[in-house]
Design a protein around this motif. Structure first.
Motif, mmCIF file in Angstrom:
data_model
loop_
_atom_site.group_PDB
_atom_site.id
_atom_site.type_symbol
_atom_site.label_atom_id
_atom_site.label_comp_id
_atom_site.label_asym_id
_atom_site.label_seq_id
_atom_site.Cartn_x
_atom_site.Cartn_y
_atom_site.Cartn_z
ATOM 1 N N ARG A 1 -13.917 46.620 -47.177
ATOM 2 C CA ARG A 1 -14.802 45.859 -46.127
ATOM 3 C C ARG A 1 -16.252 45.457 -46.477
ATOM 4 N NH1 ARG A 1 -13.479 45.208 -40.459
ATOM 5 N NH2 ARG A 1 -15.175 44.783 -39.212
ATOM 6 N N GLU A 2 -16.312 44.156 -46.303
ATOM 7 C CA GLU A 2 -18.001 43.628 -46.487
ATOM 8 C C GLU A 2 -18.355 44.005 -47.880
ATOM 9 O OE1 GLU A 2 -19.914 44.358 -42.891
ATOM 10 O OE2 GLU A 2 -18.969 42.661 -42.051
ATOM 11 N N GLN A 3 -17.598 43.918 -48.883
ATOM 12 C CA GLN A 3 -17.861 44.338 -50.363
ATOM 13 C C GLN A 3 -18.123 43.124 -51.198
ATOM 14 O OE1 GLN A 3 -18.903 47.589 -51.229
ATOM 15 N NE2 GLN A 3 -18.652 47.788 -49.035
ATOM 16 N N PRO B 1 -13.846 39.924 -42.585
ATOM 17 C CA PRO B 1 -14.083 41.281 -42.906
ATOM 18 C C PRO B 1 -14.431 41.493 -44.128
ATOM 19 C CG PRO B 1 -12.276 41.090 -41.248
ATOM 20 C CD PRO B 1 -12.628 39.636 -41.823
ATOM 21 N N VAL C 1 -16.171 40.126 -46.375
ATOM 22 C CA VAL C 1 -17.312 39.255 -46.881
ATOM 23 C C VAL C 1 -18.532 39.926 -46.468
ATOM 24 C CG1 VAL C 1 -18.319 37.225 -47.230
ATOM 25 C CG2 VAL C 1 -16.071 37.189 -47.146
ATOM 26 N N ALA C 2 -19.499 40.213 -47.558
ATOM 27 C CA ALA C 2 -20.781 40.886 -47.096
ATOM 28 C C ALA C 2 -21.689 39.893 -46.308
ATOM 29 C CB ALA C 2 -21.452 41.257 -48.243
ATOM 30 N N VAL C 3 -22.486 40.211 -45.344
ATOM 31 C CA VAL C 3 -23.555 38.978 -44.738
ATOM 32 C C VAL C 3 -24.249 38.468 -45.811
ATOM 33 C CG1 VAL C 3 -25.272 39.142 -43.104
ATOM 34 C CG2 VAL C 3 -23.397 40.727 -42.676
ATOM 35 N N LYS D 1 -21.001 33.824 -44.159
ATOM 36 C CA LYS D 1 -21.085 35.144 -43.067
ATOM 37 C C LYS D 1 -22.560 35.481 -42.750
ATOM 38 C CE LYS D 1 -18.949 39.097 -41.834
ATOM 39 N NZ LYS D 1 -18.143 39.990 -42.916
ATOM 40 N N LYS E 1 -22.212 40.759 -39.301
ATOM 41 C CA LYS E 1 -21.272 41.653 -39.444
ATOM 42 C C LYS E 1 -20.263 41.371 -38.556
ATOM 43 C CE LYS E 1 -23.472 45.809 -41.316
ATOM 44 N NZ LYS E 1 -22.521 45.949 -42.496
ATOM 45 N N THR E 2 -19.114 41.516 -38.993
ATOM 46 C CA THR E 2 -17.662 41.291 -38.215
ATOM 47 C C THR E 2 -17.674 42.532 -37.528
ATOM 48 O OG1 THR E 2 -16.657 40.085 -39.954
ATOM 49 C CG2 THR E 2 -15.181 41.035 -38.229
#
Length: 238
Positions: free
Chosen positions: A139-141, A162, A164-166, A218, A221-222
């Motif tokens: 997640r978000e990595q 979810p 993807v990093a911001v 992105k 954050k999701t």
């Protein structure tokens, strides 16, 4: 005409230059795709010209140098037979690629292709997107999530953002209904932290069909409640 000649020609027509090594890699990929397709349902497209244009070059149509930075971490969600992730890896070997799919037979095929090409730095994940998006190791990595011909955009946003990093991007390769899908997905994008920054029309060599690549940044954050449990995104899209 043999596949190596076809892929070199259509890449040139699209404005891309392939090295001899890349041409060899695409040829090996094609041969394994046709061979495995006889026992595993990977694709309905097997003619050399069609594979070169509709799979290989179409996969590379999402390549944007300003987004695909050196060493970028990429996840291909619902990769199927490896499109678009594997062609991107052949074209840009420095990319850190994860191929993600819910069917283990396809993962086994992709591992066979990677072995044949001598590519050691690919991660393979056998999972549903709804479960992967909740996995703290995934997640978000990622700098970029890509997806092609998997689901409508409002569903894909819940599955892909979810990961993807911001500050990163979700890139969707879409067909003729892309404009309608963009309108459908506006609520999902707002909720999930995505913002469309560009929609690029695609014209593939020798084809007149309508295609587009949608670039979504992105920006937030999701929420942790997304993705919802398996099946919910399709039954009740955001």
């Amino acid at each position: 005409m043999i596949f190596k000649d076809i892929i070199r020609r259509v890449a040139c027509e699209y404005g891309l230059t392939l090295t001899d090594g890349q041409v060899e890699d695409f040829n090996t990929y094609f041969e394994l795709l046709v061979e495995w397709n006889e026992k595993v349902n990977l694709t309905a497209i097997t003619a050399p010209q069609d594979v070169a244009v509709k799979h290989m070059i179409d996969s590379l149509s999402c390549y944007e140098p300003s987004i695909f930075k050196k060493g970028a971490r990429i996840i291909d969600v619902g990769t199927g037979a490896g499109f678009p992730g594997l062609p991107l890896k052949i074209f840009r070997p420095d990319l850190k690629l994860t191929l993600f799919d819910s069917l283990n037979k396809r993962i086994l095929f992709l591992q066979a292709v990677a072995n044949a090409l001598g590519i050691m730095d690919i991660n393979f994940v056998h999972s549903r997107a709804e479960d992967g998006g909740k996995n703290k190791q995934l997640r978000e990595q990622y700098d970029i999530a890509v997806s092609r011909a998997v689901a409508r955009l409002n569903v894909l946003c819940e599955w892909c953002l979810p990961f993807v990093a911001v500050g990163g991007f979700f890139i969707a390769l879409k067909g003729s209904q892309y404009s309608l899908e963009v309108d459908e997905a506006r609520g999902a994008l707002e909720l999930l932290g995505g913002e469309i920054v560009k929609v690029e029309n695609v014209k593939l060599p020798g084809l007149d069909d309508v295609r587009a690549v949608i670039y979504i940044k992105k920006v937030r954050k999701t929420p942790l409640s997304y993705p919802r449990r398996p099946g919910m995104a399709e039954k009740n899209p955001l």
